[in-house]
Design a protein around this motif. Structure first.
Motif, PDB file in Angstrom:
ATOM      1  N   GLU A  26       0.852  -1.304  -0.033  1.00 34.82           N
ATOM      2  CA  GLU A  26       0.018  -0.032   0.064  1.00 34.82           C
ATOM      3  C   GLU A  26       0.817   1.321   0.090  1.00 34.82           C
ATOM      4  N   MET A  65      -5.725  -0.032  -0.831  1.00 36.38           N
ATOM      5  CA  MET A  65      -6.049  -1.724  -0.651  1.00 36.38           C
ATOM      6  C   MET A  65      -7.204  -1.581  -1.755  1.00 36.38           C
ATOM      7  N   GLU A 122      -0.933  -5.304  -0.587  1.00 35.35           N
ATOM      8  CA  GLU A 122      -0.476  -5.635   1.000  1.00 35.35           C
ATOM      9  C   GLU A 122      -0.206  -4.330   1.832  1.00 35.35           C
ATOM     10  N   LEU A 123      -0.298  -4.523   2.843  1.00 35.03           N
ATOM     11  CA  LEU A 123      -0.366  -3.655   4.045  1.00 35.03           C
ATOM     12  C   LEU A 123       1.213  -3.229   4.372  1.00 35.03           C
TER      13      LEU A 123
END
Lengths: 114, 110
Positions: free
Chosen positions: A15, A83, A113-114
């Motif tokens: 992200e 996201m 992905e975070l």
């Protein structure tokens, strides 16, 4: 005959990172080029299209793509992934204008992905 | 902007029955519409080109007797899947203007 090649069936980014989805095309005439996004079990949403005007095309949701004739490419970019960008992306080409059938690439699944 | 409406969004039918899918251009007239099919995890493949007032043009390998297309007006094209079988289960999506798509129809044949 027209064709589209999307390199990378799966792309994963963090992200906030740059998104780059690749598309190369083949066309016997000046093409119209499109990028679509598809969320699960939904239809196609047009992100942007190139119709022989400006080579740098800005679309919705912060996406843009640059038409490069010398490289026969139309890569999709976004400076900062969110996201909500996680989805399937399709590049497509149309010959002879915008009212014709499209030939699609095989798609790229974008994971954020975070 | 151009809006394409597709109905139904989901349909489940028994093997051997027929299913009709409608594609409408809501705010413009479309002399040509396109029907695509998408199998799970795959890309979209053109099935046929629907022409108002004339016969549809089918892509190679698509059975015209199985996938009946009618484009009787400038705002409506229909795709009828006849004698449906489980292998016809797929996502069907139409387009008008060439690049404006309907929301698709998920067909499941049981």
């Amino acid at each position: 005959a027209q064709s589209v090649t999307q390199l990378g069936s799966h792309v994963s980014v963090s992200e906030g990172a740059l998104v780059l989805l690749r598309c190369n095309y083949s066309s016997s005439v000046p093409p119209y080029l499109f990028w679509y996004v598809q969320y699960p079990n939904q239809g196609l949403q047009l992100l942007l299209k190139y119709t022989s005007a400006a080579t740098l095309v800005k679309g919705i949701n912060g996406f843009e793509a640059e038409f490069k004739k010398s490289e026969t490419s139309f890569h999709l970019t976004k400076p900062s992934a969110h996201m909500s960008d996680a989805a399937e992306y399709f590049c497509a080409v149309s010959e002879g204008g915008g009212g014709n059938k499209l030939t699609f690439g095989t798609g790229t699944q974008l994971k954020v992905e975070l | 902007g151009a809006v394409v409406s597709q109905h139904p969004s989901r349909v489940i039918c028994k093997s051997g029955t027929s299913v009709k899918i409608e594609c409408r251009s809501l705010d413009f007239q479309a002399t040509t519409m396109f029907w695509y099919r998408q199998f799970p995890k795959q890309s979209l493949m053109l099935m046929a080109t629907s022409n108002e007032g004339s016969k549809a043009t089918y892509e190679q390998g698509v059975e015209k007797d199985k996938f009946l297309i009618n484009h009787a007006s400038l705002t409506l094209s229909t795709l009828t899947v006849t004698s449906a079988h489980p292998e016809d289960s797929s996502f069907y999506i139409c387009s008008a203007t060439g690049y404006t798509f309907g929301s698709g129809t998920r067909l499941t044949v049981v």
